[in-house]
Scaffold this active site. Sequence first.
Site, PDB file in Angstrom:
ATOM      1  CG  ASP A   8      -1.971   1.103   1.123  1.00 31.72           C
ATOM      2  OD1 ASP A   8      -2.827   1.025   0.218  1.00 31.72           O
ATOM      3  OD2 ASP A   8      -1.927   2.054   1.929  1.00 31.72           O
ATOM      4  CD  GLU A  10      -1.917   6.476   2.756  1.00 31.61           C
ATOM      5  OE1 GLU A  10      -2.490   7.399   2.141  1.00 31.61           O
ATOM      6  OE2 GLU A  10      -2.502   5.461   3.157  1.00 31.61           O
ATOM      7  CG  ASP A  53      -9.535  17.386  -0.717  1.00 30.08           C
ATOM      8  OD1 ASP A  53      -9.939  18.056   0.259  1.00 30.08           O
ATOM      9  OD2 ASP A  53      -9.944  17.558  -1.880  1.00 30.08           O
ATOM     10  CG  HIS A  58      -1.706  11.041   3.942  1.00 32.78           C
ATOM     11  ND1 HIS A  58      -1.042  12.141   4.429  1.00 32.78           N
ATOM     12  CD2 HIS A  58      -1.757  11.217   2.583  1.00 32.78           C
ATOM     13  CE1 HIS A  58      -0.688  12.944   3.445  1.00 32.78           C
ATOM     14  NE2 HIS A  58      -1.119  12.417   2.305  1.00 32.78           N
ATOM     15  CG  HIS A 153      -6.501   6.038   4.605  1.00 31.10           C
ATOM     16  ND1 HIS A 153      -6.831   5.542   3.366  1.00 31.10           N
ATOM     17  CD2 HIS A 153      -7.674   6.212   5.263  1.00 31.10           C
ATOM     18  CE1 HIS A 153      -8.151   5.427   3.278  1.00 31.10           C
ATOM     19  NE2 HIS A 153      -8.674   5.836   4.417  1.00 31.10           N
TER      20      HIS A 153
END
Length: 243
Positions: A8, A10, A53, A58, A153
């Site tokens: 994953d 960010e 945003d 995160h 996140h």
Amino acid sequence: MSRQIVLDTETTGLSPIDGDRLIELGCVELVNRKLTGNNLHLYFNAGRDSHPDALRVHGITTEFLADKPRFEEKIEEIWEYLQGAELIIHNAPFDLGFLNNEFKLAKRPPLKQCVGGVIDTLVMAKEMYPGKRNSLDSLCDRLGVDNSNRTLHGALLDAELLADVYINLTRGQDALLMTEEPAQTQAAGAMAVAAVDLSSFKLPVLQANAQELELHLNVLTQMDKSSGGKTAWRVFEAGVEAS
């Protein structure tokens, strides 16, 4: 040995085409579907601020990233870690787009030359649960994966959650695999079990009622959807109809 990496990322925003960059990479290693603890977690100084945003999602600030390495400084470590593995990613085009952009900026080959393949769990979930929400949070709720610590996140946390989700999504495949185990030698001191001849017993046959048949059919239908119509009874039915 089957080696998979649940991955994953960010980022500073939604589009590498618009100059957004990768700021966090989280990887969780599975070997033969078992967590090994050999994970990779890196933050990167992207040289730009995150979109407001994205920052709300995160919470990784430019100040926090100021002393972190640039992606190209860690590229050899990342390439070596991912080498030959099958990647498991939720909404793979997003993460792969950013990773390939970083490799391109560093004048390196695309990721497909490093890894053995990619599984997109979002595509898998949509096939298994058509018409339902299939975000990572929704899948955690549906499959009983504890995501109570996910207030923001984070690449490593999300990769760890996705590893649990993937194992649950594919658990039925293992249940259907039948392997012949080698005979085990009776351990010293173990209780001996006498063989019983069952041929003289008359066992009653209980027919399923209408409700049980309906429940059974629902299970078969779900399994058929999960396999893309490749279940054994469909193949058998097709052969019977053809004959």
